[in-house]
Design a protein around this motif. Structure first.
Motif, PDB file in Angstrom:
ATOM      1  N   GLU A 188       0.817  -1.224   0.000  1.00 42.06           N
ATOM      2  CA  GLU A 188       0.000   0.000   0.000  1.00 42.06           C
ATOM      3  C   GLU A 188       0.850   1.272   0.000  1.00 42.06           C
ATOM      4  O   GLU A 188       0.800   2.068   0.948  1.00 42.06           O
ATOM      5  CB  GLU A 188      -0.941   0.021   1.225  1.00 42.06           C
ATOM      6  N   PRO A 189       1.607   1.497  -1.069  1.00 41.74           N
ATOM      7  CA  PRO A 189       2.436   2.714  -1.113  1.00 41.74           C
ATOM      8  C   PRO A 189       1.591   3.985  -1.121  1.00 41.74           C
ATOM      9  O   PRO A 189       0.456   3.985  -1.596  1.00 41.74           O
ATOM     10  CB  PRO A 189       3.178   2.594  -2.455  1.00 41.74           C
ATOM     11  N   THR A 190       2.160   5.056  -0.578  1.00 37.13           N
ATOM     12  CA  THR A 190       1.492   6.358  -0.681  1.00 37.13           C
ATOM     13  C   THR A 190       2.283   7.274  -1.609  1.00 37.13           C
ATOM     14  O   THR A 190       2.087   8.480  -1.621  1.00 37.13           O
ATOM     15  CB  THR A 190       1.316   7.029   0.699  1.00 37.13           C
ATOM     16  N   LEU A 191       3.214   6.673  -2.352  1.00 37.09           N
ATOM     17  CA  LEU A 191       3.908   7.388  -3.418  1.00 37.09           C
ATOM     18  C   LEU A 191       3.175   7.048  -4.718  1.00 37.09           C
ATOM     19  O   LEU A 191       3.122   5.888  -5.123  1.00 37.09           O
ATOM     20  CB  LEU A 191       5.367   6.922  -3.506  1.00 37.09           C
ATOM     21  N   TYR A 192       2.593   8.075  -5.324  1.00 36.96           N
ATOM     22  CA  TYR A 192       1.800   7.834  -6.531  1.00 36.96           C
ATOM     23  C   TYR A 192       2.544   8.338  -7.762  1.00 36.96           C
ATOM     24  O   TYR A 192       3.203   9.376  -7.708  1.00 36.96           O
ATOM     25  CB  TYR A 192       0.450   8.549  -6.435  1.00 36.96           C
ATOM     26  N   TYR A 193       2.394   7.600  -8.840  1.00 37.58           N
ATOM     27  CA  TYR A 193       2.983   8.024 -10.106  1.00 37.58           C
ATOM     28  C   TYR A 193       1.882   8.486 -11.045  1.00 37.58           C
ATOM     29  O   TYR A 193       0.861   7.805 -11.212  1.00 37.58           O
ATOM     30  CB  TYR A 193       3.785   6.877 -10.735  1.00 37.58           C
ATOM     31  N   ILE A 194       2.097   9.651 -11.629  1.00 40.84           N
ATOM     32  CA  ILE A 194       1.158  10.176 -12.625  1.00 40.84           C
ATOM     33  C   ILE A 194       1.765   9.918 -13.996  1.00 40.84           C
ATOM     34  O   ILE A 194       2.964  10.103 -14.193  1.00 40.84           O
ATOM     35  CB  ILE A 194       0.953  11.705 -12.434  1.00 40.84           C
ATOM     36  N   ASN A 195       0.967   9.463 -14.920  1.00 40.25           N
ATOM     37  CA  ASN A 195       1.413   9.171 -16.285  1.00 40.25           C
ATOM     38  C   ASN A 195       2.541   8.143 -16.311  1.00 40.25           C
ATOM     39  O   ASN A 195       3.465   8.237 -17.113  1.00 40.25           O
ATOM     40  CB  ASN A 195       1.884  10.450 -16.993  1.00 40.25           C
ATOM     41  N   SER A 196       2.479   7.178 -15.406  1.00 38.40           N
ATOM     42  CA  SER A 196       3.517   6.154 -15.397  1.00 38.40           C
ATOM     43  C   SER A 196       3.251   5.126 -16.495  1.00 38.40           C
ATOM     44  O   SER A 196       2.233   5.187 -17.180  1.00 38.40           O
ATOM     45  CB  SER A 196       3.580   5.479 -14.032  1.00 38.40           C
ATOM     46  N   ARG A 197       4.164   4.173 -16.625  1.00 39.83           N
ATOM     47  CA  ARG A 197       4.053   3.181 -17.684  1.00 39.83           C
ATOM     48  C   ARG A 197       4.173   1.792 -17.091  1.00 39.83           C
ATOM     49  O   ARG A 197       4.762   1.594 -16.046  1.00 39.83           O
ATOM     50  CB  ARG A 197       5.199   3.411 -18.686  1.00 39.83           C
ATOM     51  N   GLU A 198       3.648   0.805 -17.799  1.00 35.40           N
ATOM     52  CA  GLU A 198       3.706  -0.554 -17.267  1.00 35.40           C
ATOM     53  C   GLU A 198       5.137  -1.073 -17.202  1.00 35.40           C
ATOM     54  O   GLU A 198       5.442  -2.008 -16.465  1.00 35.40           O
ATOM     55  CB  GLU A 198       2.847  -1.493 -18.109  1.00 35.40           C
ATOM     56  N   GLU A 199       6.037  -0.475 -17.977  1.00 34.60           N
ATOM     57  CA  GLU A 199       7.432  -0.934 -17.969  1.00 34.60           C
ATOM     58  C   GLU A 199       8.132  -0.564 -16.654  1.00 34.60           C
ATOM     59  O   GLU A 199       9.168  -1.125 -16.313  1.00 34.60           O
ATOM     60  CB  GLU A 199       8.228  -0.290 -19.117  1.00 34.60           C
ATOM     61  N   VAL A 200       7.560   0.389 -15.930  1.00 32.74           N
ATOM     62  CA  VAL A 200       8.212   0.869 -14.705  1.00 32.74           C
ATOM     63  C   VAL A 200       7.984  -0.128 -13.570  1.00 32.74           C
ATOM     64  O   VAL A 200       6.853  -0.504 -13.274  1.00 32.74           O
ATOM     65  CB  VAL A 200       7.672   2.263 -14.310  1.00 32.74           C
ATOM     66  N   VAL A 201       9.091  -0.566 -12.968  1.00 29.40           N
ATOM     67  CA  VAL A 201       9.005  -1.544 -11.876  1.00 29.40           C
ATOM     68  C   VAL A 201       9.458  -0.891 -10.592  1.00 29.40           C
ATOM     69  O   VAL A 201      10.497  -0.244 -10.583  1.00 29.40           O
ATOM     70  CB  VAL A 201       9.893  -2.774 -12.165  1.00 29.40           C
TER      71      VAL A 201
END
Lengths: 396, 266
Positions: B253-266
């Motif tokens: 349950e991270p509270t760091l959110y990514y906007i416009n991220s991609r599925e390649e990002v791990v």
């Protein structure tokens, strides 16, 4: 879609190093030896009565070294007592339970040694002088009762201690696997089979260690003829059964992963066929598992002579000792080499002279044997009368 | 009349001065990594007080806009300076993703992206179809496996949701380093204890923004209180913007959110 190698910048090198490989190995030696020692005491395996004390002291010799690699690995070894003083039972932490479990197990093992040897110590004390006499006095904790009743009580108490000690040993070794198995961040470790694999491979290494050093000790002292054939056959079967089970579980784990062919297998396969191909497939599986498994299967057959067992059994035991070490290495190090980035491999090359390097690890595996030799000067390893009695019974 | 002319002249001079200073400063900001004077600049910055300092009911969150990151590395420099992170270890880093026309993904982060990405990768032969930068830092999980596993509670979650390390208590067993799926923890080579990004808890407690957020020239890093309806993060959170977290399947349950991220990002 193909990915090129990339590892998170903090994960370039393995953090849980050789010390974390050596630690479960030492713990396994204690558990396996204790298991062999308890078989005759708890389950009445009469053919193992002659090796019971040897195995018990063998376990005792490895016991003080269990926590050494762990403490040596800490960034702040001087704070190690925090583990006991402020354990995290709130979330709860699995590791926090280790201190309590291990202390409990150590107390049981030491108490068992004292009860098993109590009567013998009284005789030995009366025969010895000077330092040895005071040492036996201390180990006797003031008791001086040689009555038949007290000897019966010793047997009853040591049996009870063993009965509790075996599940405790299982818990302790299984726990080690559980700690790794529940780290869901690690693709290789995260399997519910890990506690089972760790416990049974611990027994394999301990039993193999007892067998190897038992036969070696007899060979060095020119007393090979004292070994009962039945003891050898029983030990062979136990080692074979334990190893066959452990190996099967490990292979089932890999086979089911491979057949399911999920992304997890792609990653694990890239590890096993990449950086670990030699240490896993060639060494652990092909050479150090399949060969001793076949040898032990043949030795378990009645047709094999005592002479062949005496040569082949220690060789198979030595190979299995190496197998368990490779298994620990491949699991602990391999799991970290497979980086969290899912895109590459971390590296680990232990140095000879570093604090947690090869020399220290080698010392940690040799010193228990030296301590065992020292302990044998205080704790008689052979029950001469009983052995002679059994030899007339079983020797063919 | 003369007075008015003087005022106009002074104003013009001031205006030209501001334009020149601003242009040069702004260009430098974009071209070169932050200088060592950054620390001073951060502490004397006037744009703080965006965070209510003593608010235990706050629901802090961090957002990273992947399309906003230009890979300048300012955030990493600011972080190292602010938190005395030893060289070669990273509380935060910036990854460069490059994808060629065959969909091969190339990821790298030389020096954690700290020196910026001024040079393109030369080892890719195929035509590149896209590239982007992904800043990484602590995911400040609500159900953190690092905290769960710490044998002595040396790492813990504060009442306002920050996962931090008590460096006076930590024994550096390394369990948390193993348990963190995001690779943000490390054993600090100097202090010999577990170390990690704290979202600059010490600054937030004083009402300042995390150093990396402060240093980000494009606003790709955003920090604020979700309960504060006027905050940028709160507005984004409540908008139709698609927010993603890393490795959600692990249940941290991270509270760091990514906007416009991609599925390649791990």
């Amino acid at each position: 879609m193909q990915d090129m190698g990339y590892v998170f910048p903090n994960d370039l090198h393995v953090h849980w190093n050789l010390m974390v490989v050596v630690y479960p190995y030492i713990l396994g030696m204690v558990a396996g030896a204790f298991f062999i020692s308890s078989l005759s005491r708890v389950f009445g395996a009469i053919s193992l009565a002659g090796i019971s004390k040897f195995a018990l002291i063998f376990a005792l010799a490895w016991l003080p070294f269990v926590t050494v690699p762990l403490i040596n690995h800490l960034g702040h070894p001087e704070r190690f007592m925090n583990m006991m003083i402020t354990p995290n039972f709130e979330t709860p932490s699995l590791m926090a339970g280790f201190g309590v479990l291990f202390t409990l197990y150590a107390v049981f093992l030491i108490l068992e040694v004292l009860f098993v040897y109590r009567y013998e110590f009284i005789t030995l004390r009366n025969r010895s002088t000077g330092f040895k006499k005071s040492l036996y006095n201390a180990l006797l904790l003031g008791t001086n009762d040689t009555s038949a009743q007290s000897r019966k009580r010793d047997i009853r108490v040591s049996m009870l201690l063993s009965s509790i000690g075996i599940p405790l040993a299982a818990l302790l070794n299984g726990y080690e696997g559980f700690v790794l198995g529940t780290i869901d961040a690690n693709i290789l470790w995260n399997t519910p089979l890990m506690p089972i694999i760790f416990f049974f491979s611990a027994l394999v290494s301990g039993v193999a260690g007892v067998i190897l050093f038992y036969i070696l000790a007899k060979a060095i002292t020119n007393k090979l003829d004292d070994i009962e054939t039945e003891t050898l056959r029983t030990l062979t079967k136990i080692l074979w059964a334990l190893f066959a089970f452990t190996f099967a579980v490990q292979m089932i784990d890999i086979a089911s992963l491979a057949y399911a062919s999920t992304h997890r297998w792609d990653l694990i396969n890239s590890l096993l066929s990449g950086p670990l191909s030699f240490s896993y497939w060639t060494m652990q599986v092909m050479i150090l598992s399949i060969i001793p498994a076949i040898v032990l299967a043949i030795l378990s057959l009645r047709i094999v002579s005592r002479k062949i067992i005496l040569i082949a059994l220690p060789v198979a035991a030595l190979m299995l000792l190496a197998e368990v070490f490779f298994m620990r290495w491949n699991t602990v190090i391999g799991g970290q080499i497979l980086a969290n980035s899912d895109r590459g491999f971390a590296t680990y090359h232990p140095l000879m002279f570093e604090k947690e390097g090869i020399l220290v690890s080698a010392l940690l595996l040799i010193l228990p044997i030296v301590l065992f030799w020292l302990l044998s000067k205080i704790f008689p390893l052979w029950d001469t009368d009983r052995i002679k009695r059994h030899i007339t019974h079983y020797k063919r | 009349m003369r007075v008015n002319q003087e005022l106009i002249d002074r104003d013009r001079r001031g205006f030209i001065q501001s334009v020149v200073t601003g242009s040069v400063g702004g260009s430098l900001m974009l071209m070169i990594p932050m200088s060592s004077s950054l620390g001073k600049e951060l502490s004397s910055s006037s744009s703080e007080a965006k965070v209510n300092p003593i608010n235990l009911d706050a629901n802090y969150c961090f957002m990273v806009d992947v399309t906003g990151c230009i890979g300048c590395g300012n955030c990493c420099v600011a972080d190292r300076k602010e938190n005395n992170v030893p060289e070669g270890q990273y509380r935060t880093w910036v990854e460069r993703y490059v994808i060629d026309i065959y969909n091969t993904v190339y990821v790298d982060a030389p020096d954690g992206g700290e020196k910026g990405y001024s040079e393109p990768r030369t080892d890719i032969e195929a035509t590149i179809k896209e590239a982007f930068f992904v800043p990484k830092l602590c995911n400040m999980c609500e159900d953190p496996s690092c905290v769960q596993g710490c044998p002595i509670s040396a790492t813990f979650t504060t009442p306002d949701g920050f996962v931090i390390v008590d460096s006076d208590h930590c024994v550096a067993c390394g369990y948390c380093v193993m348990a963190c799926p995001y690779g943000v923890r490390f054993i600090n080579e100097e202090t010999k204890v577990a170390d990690k990004c704290t979202w600059c808890y010490h600054r937030v407690r004083k009402g300042k923004l995390p150093a990396c957020v402060q240093a980000c020239p494009t606003g790709a890093r955003k920090f604020g209180d979700l309960n504060d309806l006027e905050s940028e993060v709160s507005k984004i959170y409540r908008s139709a913007e698609r927010l993603e977290v890393l490795k959600p399947e692990l249940g941290n349950e991270p509270t760091l959110y990514y906007i416009n991220s991609r599925e390649e990002v791990v």
